[in-house]
Design a protein around this motif. Sequence first.
Motif, short mmCIF file in Angstrom:
data_model
loop_
_atom_site.label_atom_id
_atom_site.label_comp_id
_atom_site.label_asym_id
_atom_site.label_seq_id
_atom_site.Cartn_x
_atom_site.Cartn_y
_atom_site.Cartn_z
N GLY A 244 0.76 -1.23 0.00
CA GLY A 244 0.00 0.00 0.00
C GLY A 244 0.80 1.29 0.00
N ALA A 245 2.11 1.20 -0.13
CA ALA A 245 2.92 2.42 -0.17
C ALA A 245 2.69 3.17 -1.48
CB ALA A 245 4.40 2.08 -0.01
N LEU A 246 2.87 4.48 -1.43
CA LEU A 246 2.80 5.34 -2.61
C LEU A 246 4.18 5.95 -2.83
CD1 LEU A 246 -0.49 7.32 -1.88
CD2 LEU A 246 -0.23 5.31 -3.31
N ILE A 247 4.71 5.79 -4.03
CA ILE A 247 5.99 6.39 -4.39
C ILE A 247 5.67 7.51 -5.38
CG2 ILE A 247 8.31 5.96 -5.27
CD1 ILE A 247 7.44 4.21 -2.78
N MET A 248 5.95 8.74 -4.99
CA MET A 248 5.52 9.91 -5.75
C MET A 248 6.54 10.31 -6.82
SD MET A 248 2.66 10.00 -4.32
CE MET A 248 1.91 11.47 -4.99
N PRO A 249 6.14 11.17 -7.77
CA PRO A 249 7.01 11.54 -8.89
C PRO A 249 8.38 12.06 -8.45
CG PRO A 249 4.80 12.40 -9.24
CD PRO A 249 4.84 11.85 -7.84
N GLY A 250 9.41 11.61 -9.16
CA GLY A 250 10.76 12.13 -8.97
C GLY A 250 11.55 11.51 -7.84
N VAL A 251 10.98 10.56 -7.12
CA VAL A 251 11.65 9.97 -5.96
C VAL A 251 12.72 8.97 -6.40
CG1 VAL A 251 11.29 8.38 -4.01
CG2 VAL A 251 9.77 10.34 -4.33
N THR A 252 13.84 8.99 -5.70
CA THR A 252 14.87 7.97 -5.82
C THR A 252 14.96 7.27 -4.47
OG1 THR A 252 16.14 9.15 -7.50
CG2 THR A 252 17.34 7.54 -6.17
N ILE A 253 14.92 5.94 -4.49
CA ILE A 253 15.05 5.14 -3.27
C ILE A 253 16.36 4.39 -3.38
CG2 ILE A 253 14.07 3.27 -1.88
CD1 ILE A 253 11.30 4.11 -2.96
N GLY A 254 17.25 4.60 -2.41
CA GLY A 254 18.58 4.01 -2.43
C GLY A 254 18.58 2.52 -2.17
N ASP A 255 19.67 1.86 -2.56
CA ASP A 255 19.86 0.43 -2.34
C ASP A 255 19.62 0.09 -0.87
OD1 ASP A 255 20.70 0.37 -4.99
OD2 ASP A 255 22.82 0.13 -4.50
N ASP A 256 19.09 -1.11 -0.64
CA ASP A 256 18.92 -1.69 0.70
C ASP A 256 17.96 -0.91 1.60
OD1 ASP A 256 20.79 -3.77 0.11
OD2 ASP A 256 22.41 -2.34 0.50
N ALA A 257 17.18 0.01 1.06
CA ALA A 257 16.23 0.78 1.86
C ALA A 257 14.96 -0.03 2.12
CB ALA A 257 15.88 2.09 1.15
N ILE A 258 14.20 0.41 3.12
CA ILE A 258 12.90 -0.17 3.44
C ILE A 258 11.89 0.96 3.50
CG2 ILE A 258 11.53 -1.36 5.20
CD1 ILE A 258 14.13 -2.74 6.11
N VAL A 259 10.73 0.75 2.84
CA VAL A 259 9.62 1.68 2.89
C VAL A 259 8.48 0.96 3.59
CG1 VAL A 259 7.95 3.00 1.53
CG2 VAL A 259 10.34 2.86 0.78
N GLY A 260 8.03 1.48 4.73
CA GLY A 260 6.99 0.84 5.51
C GLY A 260 5.66 0.81 4.79
N ALA A 261 4.85 -0.20 5.10
CA ALA A 261 3.52 -0.36 4.51
C ALA A 261 2.71 0.92 4.71
CB ALA A 261 2.81 -1.54 5.15
N GLY A 262 2.02 1.33 3.66
CA GLY A 262 1.15 2.50 3.72
C GLY A 262 1.85 3.84 3.70
N SER A 263 3.16 3.83 3.57
CA SER A 263 3.90 5.10 3.56
C SER A 263 3.69 5.86 2.26
CB SER A 263 5.40 4.83 3.75
OG SER A 263 5.63 4.28 5.02
N VAL A 264 3.79 7.18 2.35
CA VAL A 264 3.72 8.04 1.17
C VAL A 264 5.09 8.68 1.01
CG1 VAL A 264 2.59 10.00 0.08
CG2 VAL A 264 1.26 8.46 1.55
N VAL A 265 5.83 8.23 0.00
CA VAL A 265 7.21 8.67 -0.18
C VAL A 265 7.23 9.85 -1.14
CG1 VAL A 265 9.55 7.97 -0.82
CG2 VAL A 265 7.99 6.30 0.23
N THR A 266 7.52 11.04 -0.58
CA THR A 266 7.52 12.27 -1.36
C THR A 266 8.93 12.81 -1.60
OG1 THR A 266 7.27 13.60 0.65
CG2 THR A 266 5.24 12.93 -0.49
N ARG A 267 9.92 12.22 -0.90
CA ARG A 267 11.31 12.68 -1.01
C ARG A 267 12.22 11.47 -1.18
NH1 ARG A 267 10.99 17.16 3.72
NH2 ARG A 267 9.73 18.60 2.49
N ASP A 268 13.43 11.72 -1.66
CA ASP A 268 14.41 10.65 -1.84
C ASP A 268 14.67 9.93 -0.53
OD1 ASP A 268 14.55 11.47 -4.45
OD2 ASP A 268 16.59 12.27 -4.32
#
Length: 181
Positions: A141-165
């Motif tokens: 259920g996470a949302l990854i928004m336009p322009g975001v870069t997610i680095g190697d080995d990162a974790i994005v929690g369930a339901g998170s809204v990722v607006t920044r790198d």
Amino acid sequence: MERTEKQKMLAGEPYRASCPEIVADQRAAAEWMAAYNRTIDLADRDALLRERFAAVGKGATIRPPFHCDYGYNISLGRGVFLNFNCVILDVVEVTIGDGTQIGSGVQILTADHPRDPVERASGLEWGVPIRIGRNVWIGAGALIMPGVTIGDDAIVGAGSVVTRDVPVGATVVGSPAKARR
């Protein structure tokens, strides 16, 4: 010579999605998704991914149903896994690195729109590429928004809204997603 709306779209410039060339690409993608989402055989699914996507690494898997704008702007590394009901709005490039696991219902959204209501009413939109590194885990259920870069080995929690790198190795949670201490 003036660029076509599709050329503008692929370059991340403001464009109109209603032009005939883009509408035809959307129709082709809809037909492809209908075939992909009803296919049970894993080898047939793999062949369909390779037919439509920019790149597909060995062992990459997307569990249907899956939805995208075009498909041809998506690159998957080796062993990438997307669970049920993922959406990728790929008006520009989406790159997902080797070994990344993406939970059900995740949305990866490159498409963006004007903030000004008059400009928005004009029908213009654009895209900003998304890059997801290697060995990333994105919870359901996470949302990854336009322009975001997610680095190697990162974790994005369930339901998170990722607006920044997201930095390499970081864990982010919440809305908007923030680094977990």
